[in-house]
Design a protein around this motif. Structure first.
Motif, PDB file in Angstrom:
ATOM      1  N   ASN A 254       0.838  -1.193   0.000  1.00 31.68           N
ATOM      2  CA  ASN A 254       0.000   0.000   0.000  1.00 31.68           C
ATOM      3  C   ASN A 254       0.877   1.249   0.000  1.00 31.68           C
ATOM      4  N   PHE A 255       1.559   1.446  -1.107  1.00 31.93           N
ATOM      5  CA  PHE A 255       2.456   2.583  -1.240  1.00 31.93           C
ATOM      6  C   PHE A 255       1.788   3.609  -2.150  1.00 31.93           C
TER       7      PHE A 255
ATOM      8  N   SER B 240       0.506   5.220   0.495  1.00 34.40           N
ATOM      9  CA  SER B 240      -0.417   5.620   1.552  1.00 34.40           C
ATOM     10  C   SER B 240       0.013   5.150   2.943  1.00 34.40           C
ATOM     11  N   SER B 241       0.473   3.902   3.048  1.00 37.08           N
ATOM     12  CA  SER B 241       0.785   3.364   4.365  1.00 37.08           C
ATOM     13  C   SER B 241       2.226   3.639   4.762  1.00 37.08           C
TER      14      SER B 241
END
Ligand code: SF4
Ligand code: SF4
Lengths: 406, 309
Positions: A134-135, A137-138
């Motif tokens: 989840n790059f 964003s996380s």
């Protein structure tokens, strides 16, 4: 090819043979590792119920150790800066050992995150391409990237230096200087990203303060170098490696500045929370005074604070800084102080009180202690093996065979 | 040597040797099912992310999961995968002036959604507050209240569950995209993709997420066999779960179990996109508020007061 195999055996022999003290130390570590592994297998089998973590405090001792060790990985860079930017020669010669600490610390970080997972077999899900990272964003995805990057940079630097040295050659600085320079902002990035990992959520007011990342950096620049100070003295005593006093004192001086900043930032935090007196002061209150009669961490936090202040004074005054008794006392106080502060004191109060106002007092379970000890022993083992190989190369006692050798 | 010491819900069989080998390497990922490389094991291990599966793949996965679940739970279980309906966005209303704190909703939810009985997992938390005391920091609330009779005259109650945020911090946090917001606004979790890092629990401002600290235990006769892939199918040890607005019911036009269970009718549910729905009427005509509006999570869970008291 033949050379390669031969050299592999040279390296292997160097690691395997050793005196009685060496074997005793290795066996001691192996026992701790075995104990930790056994405990982990139990946890793997039964689930994280074997720990003291619960829904209210969902991260605990493992993540605390992770956080502390990200800080320790800074050790390398605090040596790199004076060595390469200011050409402080005594330190330049020992940077190698700092970089090996970074490698060890990051490896331990990864282990701590892995033992904290509920489904460790699925860890590949967070890789890019094969999994579904989840790059960007996380922040945990960011952390995976920066930590592996930092590991890679330090591995490359250490391997290259050892390779050249083992052939009896000076290493070419021009070749690796870009990587060395890159390692400085990169070290800052691993701390920043790890701080942001906790920082980014209004759900946790204790972490949701802009002071978190700077404080994190400041305390990291205390504990890492303090560990280096101790390691260097042991090295000097047990091996032929020569380390100048000047280098040690310089490191101690840098630690003093970092600790000064750390204490200042703590003061700023305390002022803001207690003077404004909003409900967000609850976690800090819990740490230093207790909340609704719950005060499990209070004695620890107060001890850590006292340790840090004493160490700060010791390192600040040139006379105590340059006396090995007080210097070592200061280093130990800093390591313990920051371990408590960054370990227990940073992660756990993020969850106390929890989002629904409940106060669940967390204290690591027996099993968490054993697994943690196992990982620390594993780290010590890696570092010992790295040293066992690197020191004779460094002092010129071990040479590889190569056709090009003149 | 092939003595099975563990039979995890995915059907990955590990014997003692592979387990030790994996741990010795220090990399859990190497503890793959080397000894018993039949198709089922590998399928389970390599199962793709739910949103990347084609309809046919979903059918295959579900068939396999149903088979695994029937072995694991000793009961035939049906796993549905009904998709979100177009033009639907679910919203919830909770009438604080009616709630009597009886926790009937909690019990109904546990049953409907196959929450673990030991250790106890509950998606709904009912908080009790003393009248006349501040309740913004929730610190004065009591979660473990246990009176003979409810309602108690000096108290009022505030049930909390997943607020189905339009802007969910938990989704932002998850490093593997194992949790996401569906088109009908429900935030779901793929229990076969979650790695159990619990970062989402850190991010959630409403304490809505629960972790399976141990293998969930549910008596066979109490297991609800009508399930949804993204909802109430039995979970695994080491994954996160939470309220899904009863996705298995609401996507087929039924009310969530808690709405049906509430004895005083404090719970309302409906389609936010339908101007004639009850939930829209409430939002338009009652004094509604949402928890912790200051942090912009935009919950689709509205608290209101139908009458003053
Ligand atoms: S309430 Fe918590 S779990 Fe539910 S959507 Fe919002 S952040 Fe996610
Ligand atoms: S615990 Fe599962 S759902 Fe939550 S952040 Fe981690 S991988 Fe995502």
């Amino acid at each position: 090819m033949v050379d390669g195999i031969k050299n592999f055996f040279i390296a292997l022999r160097q690691i395997v043979k050793g005196g009685i003290r060496y074997y005793a130390w290795i066996s001691f570590l192996l026992i701790l590792i075995a104990l930790g592994t056994r405990t982990y297998l139990q946890q793997f089998e039964l689930g994280l119920i074997t720990t003291a973590m619960r829904d209210q405090v969902s991260w605990g001792f493992y993540l605390s150790n992770f956080t502390f060790l990200v800080g320790v990985a800074a050790a390398a860079v605090l040596l790199v800066i004076p060595a390469y930017l200011y050409h402080f020669k005594p330190i330049k010669e020992i940077v190698l050992f700092g970089e090996m600490v970074a490698i060890t610390a990051i490896t331990m970080c990864m282990l701590f995150v892995t033992v904290d997972l509920g489904q460790p077999l699925r860890v590949w899900h967070l890789l890019p391409f094969v999994g579904k990272m989840n790059f960007p964003s996380s922040l945990l995805a960011w952390d995976v990237i920066v930590l592996s990057g930092y590991l890679f940079i330090n591995l490359a630097l250490v391997l290259y230096a050892l390779y050249r040295l083992s052939l009896g050659k000076e290493y070419r600085l021009s070749l690796i200087l870009p990587l060395i320079l890159l390692s400085i902002p990169w070290a800052v990035s691993i701390h920043t990203v790890t701080a942001f990992l906790y920082n980014g959520f209004p759900a946790r007011p204790f972490w949701n303060a802009s002071i978190l990342a700077p404080r994190f950096l400041a305390s990291a620049f205390c504990s890492g170098p303090a560990i280096m100070l101790i390691i260097f003295q042991i090295l000097r005593k047990l091996t032929k490696v020569e380390i100048e006093n000047r280098a040690l004192f310089k490191i101690a001086e840098l630690v003093a500045y970092a600790m000064g900043i750390n204490l200042f930032l703590l003061g700023a935090e305390v002022f803001k929370e207690f003077y404004s007196g909003s409900i967000h002061k609850a976690p800090l209150e819990y740490l230093y005074f207790g909340l609704h009669g719950k005060d499990l961490l209070v004695p620890w936090m107060r001890t850590a604070f006292i340790f840090n202040v004493i160490a700060f004074v010791i390192f600040l005054i040139p006379k105590t800084r340059e006396n090995f008794v007080t210097l070592n006392l200061g280093a130990v106080l800093i390591i313990l102080g920051v371990y408590i502060e960054k370990g227990l004191g940073l992660i756990i109060p993020g969850f106390i009180p929890d989002s629904l106002g409940e106060i669940y007092e967390y204290w690591p379970a027996h099993s968490e202690g054993l697994i943690t000890l196992g990982i620390w022993a594993f780290g010590a083992l890696i570092y010992t093996l790295l040293l066992k190989f690197a020191i004779p190369v460094y002092t010129g006692d071990l040479r590889f065979e190569s056709k090009t050798r003149t | 040597m092939s003595k099975k010491i563990r039979n995890n819900p995915l059907g990955i069989n590990l014997n003692r040797r592979t387990l030790l080998k994996g741990a010795a390497a220090g990399i859990a990922a190497s503890a793959l099912p080397f000894d018993k490389a039949d198709a089922v094991d590998w399928d389970a291990f390599l199962q793709k992310h739910f949103t990347e599966l084609t309809d046919e793949e979903i059918r295959n996965v579900i068939e396999r999961l149903e088979k695994e679940a029937s072995v694991e739970w000793k009961k035939e279980i049906h796993i549905g995968a009904t998709k979100a309906l177009p033009g639907v966005k679910f919203g919830y209303g909770l009438d604080l002036s009616r709630c009597i704190g009886c926790r009937k909703c909690v019990a109904a939810c546990v049953k409907e959604n196959n929450q673990s009985r030991t250790p106890q997992v509950q998606w709904i938390t009912v908080l009790r507050f003393k009248k006349g005391e501040k309740w913004i920091d929730l610190e004065n609330s009591e979660k473990y209240y246990n009176p003979e009779l409810v309602p108690e005259p000096d108290y009022f109650y505030l049930p909390v569950q997943c607020q189905q945020c339009e802007n969910p911090p938990c989704v932002k946090a998850c490093p593997t995209q194992a949790t996401w917001k569906e088109p009908d606004g429900i935030v779901v979790i793929d229990y076969n993709w979650c790695i159990g890092c619990r970062y989402c629990m850190t991010a959630c401002p409403y304490g809505a997420r629960r972790f399976n600290w141990a293998r969930p235990e549910i008596p066979v006769n109490e297991l609800n066999p009508e399930t949804h892939y993204l909802g109430n199918r039995p979970r695994y040890k080491g994954v996160v779960e939470k309220c899904t607005f009863c996705v298995q019911r609401t996507r087929s036009g039924r009310f969530p179990a808690c709405v049906e269970a509430c004895p005083v009718g404090a719970r309302k549910f409906g389609n936010l996109l339908d101007p004639k729905s009850e939930i829209r009427y409430l939002i338009g005509n009652k004094r509604v508020f949402r928890l912790r509006e200051d942090i912009n999570t935009e919950p689709k869970f509205y608290y209101f007061f139908a009458y003053g008291r």
